[in-house]
Structure formats: structure tokens, C-alpha cells
Design a protein around this motif. Sequence first.
Motif, short mmCIF file in Angstrom:
data_model
loop_
_atom_site.label_atom_id
_atom_site.label_comp_id
_atom_site.label_asym_id
_atom_site.label_seq_id
_atom_site.Cartn_x
_atom_site.Cartn_y
_atom_site.Cartn_z
N ARG A 225 52.32 -16.05 0.95
CA ARG A 225 53.70 -15.59 1.20
C ARG A 225 53.73 -14.48 2.24
O ARG A 225 54.63 -13.64 2.22
CB ARG A 225 54.32 -15.09 -0.12
N ASP A 226 52.77 -14.46 3.16
CA ASP A 226 52.68 -13.36 4.11
C ASP A 226 53.89 -13.29 5.05
O ASP A 226 54.30 -12.20 5.45
CB ASP A 226 51.40 -13.45 4.94
N GLY A 227 54.45 -14.42 5.40
CA GLY A 227 55.64 -14.41 6.26
C GLY A 227 56.79 -13.67 5.61
O GLY A 227 57.50 -12.89 6.26
N GLU A 228 56.97 -13.90 4.31
CA GLU A 228 58.03 -13.20 3.58
C GLU A 228 57.71 -11.72 3.44
O GLU A 228 58.60 -10.86 3.49
CB GLU A 228 58.22 -13.85 2.21
N ALA A 229 56.42 -11.41 3.25
CA ALA A 229 56.03 -10.00 3.16
C ALA A 229 56.37 -9.26 4.44
O ALA A 229 56.91 -8.14 4.41
CB ALA A 229 54.54 -9.89 2.85
N ILE A 230 56.07 -9.87 5.58
CA ILE A 230 56.38 -9.24 6.87
C ILE A 230 57.88 -9.05 7.02
O ILE A 230 58.35 -7.99 7.46
CB ILE A 230 55.82 -10.10 8.02
N ARG A 231 58.65 -10.06 6.64
CA ARG A 231 60.11 -9.97 6.78
C ARG A 231 60.68 -8.83 5.94
O ARG A 231 61.51 -8.05 6.41
CB ARG A 231 60.75 -11.30 6.38
N ASP B 146 58.90 -3.15 -2.00
CA ASP B 146 58.20 -3.71 -3.16
C ASP B 146 58.15 -5.23 -3.10
O ASP B 146 57.19 -5.85 -3.58
CB ASP B 146 58.86 -3.24 -4.46
N LEU B 147 59.16 -5.86 -2.50
CA LEU B 147 59.08 -7.30 -2.28
C LEU B 147 57.92 -7.63 -1.34
O LEU B 147 57.18 -8.60 -1.55
CB LEU B 147 60.40 -7.83 -1.71
N ALA B 148 57.75 -6.81 -0.31
CA ALA B 148 56.62 -7.01 0.60
C ALA B 148 55.30 -6.85 -0.14
O ALA B 148 54.38 -7.67 0.00
CB ALA B 148 56.71 -6.03 1.77
N ARG B 149 55.20 -5.78 -0.94
CA ARG B 149 53.96 -5.56 -1.71
C ARG B 149 53.70 -6.73 -2.66
O ARG B 149 52.56 -7.16 -2.84
CB ARG B 149 54.07 -4.27 -2.53
N ALA B 150 54.77 -7.22 -3.28
CA ALA B 150 54.62 -8.33 -4.23
C ALA B 150 54.12 -9.59 -3.53
O ALA B 150 53.18 -10.25 -4.00
CB ALA B 150 55.94 -8.59 -4.93
N GLU C 51 46.55 -5.17 5.62
CA GLU C 51 46.17 -6.41 4.93
C GLU C 51 46.78 -7.62 5.61
O GLU C 51 46.11 -8.65 5.81
CB GLU C 51 46.62 -6.33 3.47
N LEU C 52 48.04 -7.53 5.97
CA LEU C 52 48.70 -8.64 6.66
C LEU C 52 48.03 -8.92 8.00
O LEU C 52 47.84 -10.08 8.39
CB LEU C 52 50.18 -8.32 6.86
N ASP C 53 47.65 -7.87 8.70
CA ASP C 53 46.99 -8.02 10.00
C ASP C 53 45.62 -8.67 9.84
O ASP C 53 45.23 -9.55 10.63
CB ASP C 53 46.86 -6.66 10.67
N ALA C 54 44.88 -8.26 8.81
CA ALA C 54 43.54 -8.82 8.60
C ALA C 54 43.59 -10.31 8.26
O ALA C 54 42.67 -11.06 8.60
CB ALA C 54 42.84 -8.05 7.47
N ALA D 117 50.16 -12.48 -3.18
CA ALA D 117 50.02 -13.94 -3.25
C ALA D 117 48.84 -14.44 -2.42
O ALA D 117 48.70 -15.65 -2.21
CB ALA D 117 51.31 -14.62 -2.80
N GLU D 118 48.00 -13.52 -1.94
CA GLU D 118 46.74 -13.86 -1.25
C GLU D 118 46.96 -14.74 -0.02
O GLU D 118 46.20 -15.68 0.23
CB GLU D 118 45.78 -14.56 -2.22
#
Length: 404
Positions: free
Chosen positions: A351-357, A339-343, A382-385, A347-348
Motif C-alpha cells: 500500500r505504499d502508493g496510498e502511504a505516499i498520498r 497515521d494513515l501513511a504509517r498504517a 522506508e518508502l524510498d528504500a 503493509a510491507e
Amino acid sequence: MDHAEIGERLARIRRRRGMSIDTAAGLAGISKAYWSMLENGKRRFERRGLLEDLAAAVGCAVSDLTGQPYLPGDRVSAEALASLPPISLALFDSTLDDVPSDIRVRPVGELARLATRANAASADSRYALAGNDLGALLTELHVHAVTGDTDTRRTALRALTEACIVAIGAARTLGNNDLAAMAARRAQDAAARLEDAALGGFAAMSASVVLGRMGARHRAQQVTSMALDAVKAADPQATDTAPAEAAGMLHLASAQLAAKDRDADTAETHLGAAAELAARTGECSTLHYDFGPANVQAWSLSLAVELGTGPERAEQITRHTDYDAGLTSAERRAALHFDLARAFVQAEGARDGEAIRHLDIADRVAPLRIRHDPIAREVVAELDARAHRRAWELDSLKSRLQVS
């Protein structure tokens, strides 16, 4: 899975229904432009409530959009999936009033211990281990519940409820919501025969989650409301906190349903009620539901993601270094990091680095929990795109979650 597959399935089903985008979007409560972007793969499906609303709008099951259950990507997944047919057979072949007559059964005490052991494995997302011999266990517990003396029947019904809770978790996680719903109904019926409101509350909470995943929110709300009425007066400081724990979990399930309906006020009311109970019970783990302040905090993040305020809530939670310390099971720790990754994805791109982690942590903690979740695959897509350059961590997640 190609990241546009859900959108393609949505468009195909809508056209087969003879529906315009205007009509379908209106039924789902979103704009025509947003629907078009979903169909064309320009927007992701990172909210469970959104998937459920879309399925309801075009009159299909959520699994028709997600393509679940997924083919196993590894040996452990294959073993876990192989446990589901025997569970289905056991639940179809036996009822609480009628059982096969030619079944040799083990002592009920041994079966109860096996159910408890399976539940512990399930809480740690080890569904291959939890599901091993679960079909036979369910059948034998049914036999004792029907043919045993009074004490044997009560022991069998309690163990049967726990075994069904294990079946719910395995089937739901692996994408078979119909089987999960059937197991949930049997768990509720077994608890009702015991006249155990707390046990019935836990079973109802699990049923509500499954029904919600299927898009049957009206029924899910009825189930939680009825079960909550039976335990709402529970004393959270009593020697036996199980009724209060069940009440707290039912409040969390009710909050989740409200959040999916974008009803922030009702969601906050139920979340507040759960938080009040948790503050008085402390950290508990009856039947591995892990009710307490840590789990209430984790659920608050899930609600925020559904309500579109995920980044803010994630920021509040991660300010504290020990934010996941109170979650004792792998299942709950993985759910929080997921859920932290989803959150952070909300952030558009900021915060993608944190989402991946966090998604990587979730997958390493409970791989079966993550790799069979369509929302997890959407998050990776989404992260890949959005990625400006290749990163090993993201490529690894794509490989593990079978995202092309």
C-alpha cells in the motif's frame, strides 16, 4: 537526514554503554535479529513506542536517537524555533509565587484574548504565529497571577494554563520535549490553583503525551490516572461538557500508553470508554482538543499502528469518503493522514502508493507538524528504500522532510 542515522546513533550509544546486542534487545523486549536490523538500517522506526523502548534500553533520551531538534529547513520553521528560547526564559524566570518586579504588564483581559488567539493558531499548526510574543505573554500572566486581586488572579491562571498548553504543543512539535514537560507542569499547577478539574484534565493529558514521547511512561500513567479520577464522574450531557471532554482525552492518552506497552486489552478498554463519552458529547472543541467521535476514530488508528494492526484499521476508516470531515483543526487532520501513511507502510509495500498520498496530504495541511517529526522522516526513508522507480511525489517528500 540519512535514513540510517537513528540506527547508527543507537549502535554508537549501545557500544559506549558496553552493552551487547543480546542484552540491549532483551531490555527492549525485541529479538537480537530485529535489533541488529534496526542498527544496520534494514528496519525503520515507524512506531513511537519502539523508539522509546530502545532509548530506555540503552539509557538515553529519545532525542539522543532522533537528533532533535532539527535545524530549520525553511523560514517558517526558523521563526517557530526562535519562539522557544523566550518561552523557556519566561518559565524559568517566573513561578506561581514569585515574579520579576520590573515588568510592565498589559490588562489581563487583553492577555487572555491573546492566549486564546495563540491556541487557535497552534491548533492549525501555525507555531510561528502561536509562539510570537508568547514568552512575554507567559511572563505577564505570571505577574497578574501573583500580584492581582482575586478575580484578576483567576483570569490570569486560566489564561496562563491555556498559554502553557500552546507552549507544550510548540515545544513538543519542534523537538524540545524538556521545555514541553516544563510547560505542562506549569499548566497543571495553574489549573490546580483554580481547583478546576476539567482544565487540570486537559493539562494532564498534554503532560502525558509529552512524558510518553520522552519514554517516561510510568509517570505519564500516574498523571493520567490521577487526573482521570477527578473527572471520571463527569456527565457528558451536561450543559458544560468540558469535564467529560477532559475525561475522554485522558482515556485516549491512557489507551496510547497501553498500546505502546503492547497491552491491547487495556488500550481497547480506554478507547471504548472514550468512544462512549464521545457518542454522548458529540463533536466538541474546548481549548481546541477536538474531543468527539471523529477524534476517537483518529486515535483508534494511532493505537492500531502501535499495536501492529495499522493496515486493517486504515482500511476500515478509509472506506468512508468523509472519514476526516469531523476533524476541524489542521493539527488533527494532519495527524490522521500521517497515521494513515504509517498504517499503510506496515503493509510491507502493498500500500505504499496510498502511504505516499496520505503523507503528502499531511505535510500540506500542517507542514511544521510533519517536517519536525522523526517518525515522518523514517516513513519517507522506508518508502524510498522500497521504491522500484523514482516518483516525483516521493522525491518531493524527501526534499521537504530533508531526507537524503
